[in-house]
Design an enzyme around this catalytic site. Sequence first.
Site, PDB file in Angstrom:
ATOM      1  N   CYS A   9       3.860  45.036  15.880  1.00 42.21           N
ATOM      2  CA  CYS A   9       3.324  46.122  16.675  1.00 42.21           C
ATOM      3  C   CYS A   9       4.345  46.624  17.660  1.00 42.21           C
ATOM      4  CB  CYS A   9       2.123  45.593  17.458  1.00 42.21           C
ATOM      5  SG  CYS A   9       0.972  44.715  16.415  1.00 42.21           S
ATOM      6  N   GLY A  38       3.138  51.002  14.673  1.00 42.70           N
ATOM      7  CA  GLY A  38       1.742  50.681  14.391  1.00 42.70           C
ATOM      8  C   GLY A  38       0.858  51.894  14.484  1.00 42.70           C
ATOM      9  N   ASN A 113       3.521  41.272  20.130  1.00 47.51           N
ATOM     10  CA  ASN A 113       4.201  41.693  18.897  1.00 47.51           C
ATOM     11  C   ASN A 113       4.802  40.440  18.293  1.00 47.51           C
ATOM     12  OD1 ASN A 113       7.293  43.486  18.205  1.00 47.51           O
ATOM     13  ND2 ASN A 113       5.623  42.997  16.836  1.00 47.51           N
ATOM     14  N   GLY A 114       4.381  40.113  17.082  1.00 49.57           N
ATOM     15  CA  GLY A 114       4.898  38.921  16.425  1.00 49.57           C
ATOM     16  C   GLY A 114       3.810  38.243  15.641  1.00 49.57           C
ATOM     17  N   TYR A 258      14.549  48.756   8.350  1.00 52.49           N
ATOM     18  CA  TYR A 258      13.439  49.690   8.139  1.00 52.49           C
ATOM     19  C   TYR A 258      12.559  49.943   9.373  1.00 52.49           C
ATOM     20  CZ  TYR A 258       8.786  51.304   6.758  1.00 52.49           C
ATOM     21  OH  TYR A 258       7.610  51.979   6.695  1.00 52.49           O
TER      22      TYR A 258
HETATM   23  P1  AMP Z   1       6.812  48.903  -1.904  1.00 50.91           P
HETATM   24  O1  AMP Z   1       8.047  48.437  -2.658  1.00 50.91           O
HETATM   25  O2  AMP Z   1       5.857  49.692  -2.724  1.00 50.91           O
HETATM   26  O3  AMP Z   1       6.155  47.764  -1.212  1.00 50.91           O
HETATM   27  O4  AMP Z   1       7.314  49.925  -0.777  1.00 50.91           O
HETATM   28  C1  AMP Z   1       8.529  49.741  -0.141  1.00 50.91           C
HETATM   29  C2  AMP Z   1       8.718  50.822   0.900  1.00 50.91           C
HETATM   30  O5  AMP Z   1       7.722  50.690   1.910  1.00 50.91           O
HETATM   31  C3  AMP Z   1      10.052  50.621   1.601  1.00 50.91           C
HETATM   32  O6  AMP Z   1      11.001  51.491   1.070  1.00 50.91           O
HETATM   33  C4  AMP Z   1       9.760  50.978   3.035  1.00 50.91           C
HETATM   34  O7  AMP Z   1       9.940  52.349   3.241  1.00 50.91           O
HETATM   35  C5  AMP Z   1       8.309  50.658   3.203  1.00 50.91           C
HETATM   36  N1  AMP Z   1       8.077  49.303   3.733  1.00 50.91           N
HETATM   37  C6  AMP Z   1       8.716  48.198   3.415  1.00 50.91           C
HETATM   38  N2  AMP Z   1       8.187  47.138   4.070  1.00 50.91           N
HETATM   39  C7  AMP Z   1       7.206  47.592   4.814  1.00 50.91           C
HETATM   40  C8  AMP Z   1       6.293  46.997   5.696  1.00 50.91           C
HETATM   41  N3  AMP Z   1       6.298  45.696   5.932  1.00 50.91           N
HETATM   42  N4  AMP Z   1       5.404  47.803   6.311  1.00 50.91           N
HETATM   43  C9  AMP Z   1       5.380  49.118   6.059  1.00 50.91           C
HETATM   44  N5  AMP Z   1       6.206  49.740   5.229  1.00 50.91           N
HETATM   45  C10 AMP Z   1       7.116  48.992   4.606  1.00 50.91           C
END
Ligand code: AMP
Length: 473
Positions: A9, A38, A113-114, A258
Amino acid sequence: MQGEIEDKCGIVGFHSQDESKDVASLVYYCLYALQHRGQESAGIATFNPQKGLNYYCGMGLITDVFKDYEINNLSGSMAIGHVRYSTTGQSKLENSQPFVTDFDDGFIAMAHNGDIVNSAELRNELKADGYEFMSDTDSEVICYMLKKEHYDNNKSILDSIESVSKKLVGSYSLVILVNGDLYAVRDPMGIKPLAIAERNDDFILASETVAFDAINAKYIRDIVPGEVVYFENNEIRSHMLDLSGNCKFSHCMFEYVYFARPDSTIDGINVYETRMNIGRQLHKLYQIDADVVIPVPDSSIPAAIGYSRASGIPYGEGLIKNRYVGRTFIMPTQEERELAVRLKLNPIKEAIKGKKIILIDDSIVRGTTSKQLLDLVKEAEPAEIHFLVGCPPVVAPCFYGVAMATKKELIAANYSVEEIQEQLDIDSLGYITLPALVEAIGMDERDLCLGCLNEEYPTEIPEGLEAETYYKP
Ligand code: AMP
């Protein structure tokens, strides 16, 4: 065993010694800048010496939850705030934060957050002592632990935090409002970010420096892993937890890859620069003959620029993102979920048709996004597709707050790179390597948490603890 609800978060703390000042609107702007951390719920708690603690939480984006009326009702010069991330389960108002409970004729409010990996055990101990739980959050567990130390063992807040830290296993950046006093804590491994800034005579704590920029506050420094920050006579006081010297730093690599905003700087390392470096490293690893380098917007834009600059291959937009599609979008059927990807990303056919393209994405987690995305790209008829990924294969879950997915769902935990390339039906697939990622971040490998990439977790993981999956259309 179902894990405790994870809290990946954004958090904010605000300290102003000017009691006539209401700081809720400033906290709101900080949370607005942290919205990417979030989108499921948002909340603010404030303290005013006459009115005591006020708080308001709701489901949805910060702009959905707070209108003028809610902000105006939150009076006080001390405050904390929280935005909560959406996972596949447990989406309910009770789990929104700050968590608030009575304390010393007043209240304690906490935002976290954690993720605490041993929280199920800690929760059971508290239940045995008669504590009744209202939410599934770690914040509630930590608040009751603090209460117990304070009441049963007659400890000061600082000593209670010290004792509680010895029992917590996992990641925690915390902001805590105990009646009129603000505390901030960063776990001894520094897994989650937390920094402090000043604005006029006020102090602000936040998960990311973008929150400071939003209110024109001046960054002072990051909170050191294992540090508790509090305030006396309007000065920052610092207490290092006993554990601080004994734990290895384990900063989450995924913040850089990311999660964080590119215009944030975490532990002295700018996220945008890191992502540009990821692009440069990808070029060192994969020198591809192509016409154009295309990012999957938005998180991969800096990496695509980095690759383009290193290779001399032009950078070009090839996918347009609809910025108004939120992650909280709920689509019950597979068909609707597929439509949602189309709604979110649309290829520019003229920019792709007949070209050899390098498509760069920040990460592949479950692989579902990539499959849908590449289907869309193929409709635009490129001559060749080379897909480069700025994160090494994610082969294991995260137990510290990035709800990656369970091992079963992680594509790279179940298939080789060659098999994934085959499934995606593309000309080539290249992941960044772990050493190249570490070099791009520029931190000593020993100071990073790479658990999802190499299964070397910085703490013990209780047997049977299940990882959560993030929610995304
Ligand atoms: P997927 O392989 O369908 O799980 O989607 C991967 C994409 O989702 C990545 O390229 C990121 O843009 C995004 N992503 C990766 N990890 C997360 C996460 N923990 N929470 C939200 N979005 C994520």
